[in-house]
Design a protein around this motif. Sequence first.
Motif, PDB file in Angstrom:
ATOM      1  N   ASN A 140      -4.940  -7.883   1.163  1.00  0.00           N
ATOM      2  CA  ASN A 140      -3.798  -8.447   1.889  1.00  0.00           C
ATOM      3  C   ASN A 140      -2.587  -7.572   1.547  1.00  0.00           C
ATOM      4  OD1 ASN A 140      -2.310 -10.200   3.537  1.00  0.00           O
ATOM      5  ND2 ASN A 140      -1.682 -11.404   1.779  1.00  0.00           N
ATOM      6  N   SER A 141      -2.665  -6.319   2.021  1.00  0.00           N
ATOM      7  CA  SER A 141      -1.699  -5.318   1.576  1.00  0.00           C
ATOM      8  C   SER A 141      -1.599  -4.175   2.572  1.00  0.00           C
ATOM      9  CB  SER A 141      -2.156  -4.745   0.230  1.00  0.00           C
ATOM     10  OG  SER A 141      -3.418  -4.094   0.378  1.00  0.00           O
ATOM     11  N   ILE A 142      -0.551  -3.367   2.379  1.00  0.00           N
ATOM     12  CA  ILE A 142      -0.480  -2.075   3.045  1.00  0.00           C
ATOM     13  C   ILE A 142      -0.379  -1.017   1.940  1.00  0.00           C
ATOM     14  CG2 ILE A 142       0.674  -3.118   5.047  1.00  0.00           C
ATOM     15  CD1 ILE A 142       3.204  -1.554   4.273  1.00  0.00           C
ATOM     16  N   SER A 143      -0.726   0.211   2.287  1.00  0.00           N
ATOM     17  CA  SER A 143      -0.664   1.329   1.347  1.00  0.00           C
ATOM     18  C   SER A 143       0.175   2.431   1.956  1.00  0.00           C
ATOM     19  CB  SER A 143      -2.068   1.876   1.077  1.00  0.00           C
ATOM     20  OG  SER A 143      -2.877   0.895   0.472  1.00  0.00           O
ATOM     21  N   VAL A 144       1.004   3.065   1.128  1.00  0.00           N
ATOM     22  CA  VAL A 144       1.851   4.157   1.615  1.00  0.00           C
ATOM     23  C   VAL A 144       1.591   5.424   0.807  1.00  0.00           C
ATOM     24  CG1 VAL A 144       3.643   2.581   2.457  1.00  0.00           C
ATOM     25  CG2 VAL A 144       3.834   3.506   0.139  1.00  0.00           C
ATOM     26  N   ASP A 145       1.777   6.568   1.452  1.00  0.00           N
ATOM     27  CA  ASP A 145       1.599   7.841   0.762  1.00  0.00           C
ATOM     28  C   ASP A 145       2.361   8.930   1.499  1.00  0.00           C
ATOM     29  OD1 ASP A 145       0.641   9.400  -1.339  1.00  0.00           O
ATOM     30  OD2 ASP A 145      -1.225   9.904  -0.324  1.00  0.00           O
ATOM     31  N   ALA A 146       2.593  10.033   0.802  1.00  0.00           N
ATOM     32  CA  ALA A 146       3.268  11.193   1.377  1.00  0.00           C
ATOM     33  C   ALA A 146       2.446  12.427   1.087  1.00  0.00           C
ATOM     34  CB  ALA A 146       4.662  11.339   0.781  1.00  0.00           C
TER      35      ALA A 146
ATOM     36  N   SER B 289      -8.451  -1.569   6.610  1.00  0.00           N
ATOM     37  CA  SER B 289      -8.970  -0.852   7.792  1.00  0.00           C
ATOM     38  C   SER B 289      -8.511   0.605   7.853  1.00  0.00           C
ATOM     39  CB  SER B 289      -8.518  -1.556   9.065  1.00  0.00           C
ATOM     40  OG  SER B 289      -7.114  -1.396   9.237  1.00  0.00           O
ATOM     41  N   LYS B 290      -7.483   0.937   7.080  1.00  0.00           N
ATOM     42  CA  LYS B 290      -6.843   2.260   7.103  1.00  0.00           C
ATOM     43  C   LYS B 290      -6.140   2.549   8.432  1.00  0.00           C
ATOM     44  CE  LYS B 290      -9.889   4.294   3.636  1.00  0.00           C
ATOM     45  NZ  LYS B 290     -10.672   5.443   3.219  1.00  0.00           N
ATOM     46  N   LYS B 291      -5.941   1.517   9.256  1.00  0.00           N
ATOM     47  CA  LYS B 291      -5.220   1.678  10.520  1.00  0.00           C
ATOM     48  C   LYS B 291      -3.774   2.057  10.202  1.00  0.00           C
ATOM     49  CE  LYS B 291      -3.694  -1.085  14.490  1.00  0.00           C
ATOM     50  NZ  LYS B 291      -2.308  -1.327  14.056  1.00  0.00           N
ATOM     51  N   GLN B 292      -3.302   3.141  10.870  1.00  0.00           N
ATOM     52  CA  GLN B 292      -1.938   3.613  10.613  1.00  0.00           C
ATOM     53  C   GLN B 292      -0.919   2.652  11.200  1.00  0.00           C
ATOM     54  OE1 GLN B 292      -1.157   7.962  10.380  1.00  0.00           O
ATOM     55  NE2 GLN B 292       0.066   7.582  12.186  1.00  0.00           N
ATOM     56  N   LEU B 293       0.066   2.250  10.374  1.00  0.00           N
ATOM     57  CA  LEU B 293       1.100   1.302  10.792  1.00  0.00           C
ATOM     58  C   LEU B 293       2.402   2.019  11.132  1.00  0.00           C
ATOM     59  CD1 LEU B 293       0.366  -1.340   8.028  1.00  0.00           C
ATOM     60  CD2 LEU B 293      -0.377  -1.426  10.420  1.00  0.00           C
ATOM     61  N   PHE B 294       2.688   3.095  10.424  1.00  0.00           N
ATOM     62  CA  PHE B 294       3.851   3.927  10.718  1.00  0.00           C
ATOM     63  C   PHE B 294       3.642   5.306  10.116  1.00  0.00           C
ATOM     64  CE2 PHE B 294       4.927   1.454   6.881  1.00  0.00           C
ATOM     65  CZ  PHE B 294       5.233   2.454   5.978  1.00  0.00           C
ATOM     66  N   LYS B 295       4.326   6.289  10.709  1.00  0.00           N
ATOM     67  CA  LYS B 295       4.256   7.655  10.200  1.00  0.00           C
ATOM     68  C   LYS B 295       5.549   8.357  10.559  1.00  0.00           C
ATOM     69  CE  LYS B 295       1.561  11.931  10.554  1.00  0.00           C
ATOM     70  NZ  LYS B 295       2.661  12.815  10.990  1.00  0.00           N
ATOM     71  N   GLN B 296       6.046   9.185   9.644  1.00  0.00           N
ATOM     72  CA  GLN B 296       7.247   9.984   9.892  1.00  0.00           C
ATOM     73  C   GLN B 296       6.967  11.421   9.491  1.00  0.00           C
ATOM     74  OE1 GLN B 296      10.412   9.080  11.062  1.00  0.00           O
ATOM     75  NE2 GLN B 296       9.661   7.047  11.543  1.00  0.00           N
TER      76      GLN B 296
ATOM     77  N   VAL C  31      -0.413   2.534   5.939  1.00  0.00           N
ATOM     78  CA  VAL C  31      -1.633   2.069   6.611  1.00  0.00           C
ATOM     79  C   VAL C  31      -2.016   0.674   6.110  1.00  0.00           C
ATOM     80  CG1 VAL C  31      -2.497   4.462   6.781  1.00  0.00           C
ATOM     81  CG2 VAL C  31      -3.317   2.991   4.924  1.00  0.00           C
ATOM     82  N   ASP C  32      -2.846  -0.001   6.904  1.00  0.00           N
ATOM     83  CA  ASP C  32      -3.469  -1.232   6.451  1.00  0.00           C
ATOM     84  C   ASP C  32      -4.497  -0.833   5.383  1.00  0.00           C
ATOM     85  OD1 ASP C  32      -4.318  -4.222   7.034  1.00  0.00           O
ATOM     86  OD2 ASP C  32      -6.155  -3.021   6.943  1.00  0.00           O
ATOM     87  N   THR C  33      -4.423  -1.427   4.202  1.00  0.00           N
ATOM     88  CA  THR C  33      -5.271  -0.999   3.084  1.00  0.00           C
ATOM     89  C   THR C  33      -6.761  -1.121   3.395  1.00  0.00           C
ATOM     90  OG1 THR C  33      -3.528  -1.626   1.522  1.00  0.00           O
ATOM     91  CG2 THR C  33      -5.732  -1.337   0.608  1.00  0.00           C
TER      92      THR C  33
END
Length: 147
Positions: free
Chosen positions: A17-23, A41-48, A37-39
């Motif tokens: 029940n989380s999201i994961s962020v990375d650069a 499913s790994k579905k991308q939620l946002f990207k810059q 991303v959704d932790t």
Amino acid sequence: SELSEAQLKKIGRPNYNSISVDAASSGNPGIMEYRGVDTKSKKQLFKQGPFAQGTNNLGEFLALVHGLSFLKKHDSDRIIYTDSRTAISWVRKKTCNSKLERNAKNKPVYDLVDRAVQWLKENEYETTIVKWETKAWGEIPADFGRK
């Protein structure tokens, strides 16, 4: 260094029940991008990005603040994972201690950094920030896979 069975057991499994962020940054400084991303499913939620010049720490910081603002906007109770201790500490202090000198090339990144710091100062959030346990769980799901 491998973790023992006992250590692995103590750490447990990730909370999905989380999201994961990375650069990711190619070179330091170098071309930088970040995402969330959704932790599970790994579905991308946002990207810059990619941005012409940034550092991994700046990207990790921006990713974490973007994630916090994303969860707040969606009124979500999910936790957020990052594998960056630096980003966690900058967010706690509501500051960005990058050594990268500001210039024309990295202005787009620093404009986002200024907005992120302002967001942290102006917003309350309930989100729990958790360090991703790479040794136990492997690379964070938001990883760009460029190691």
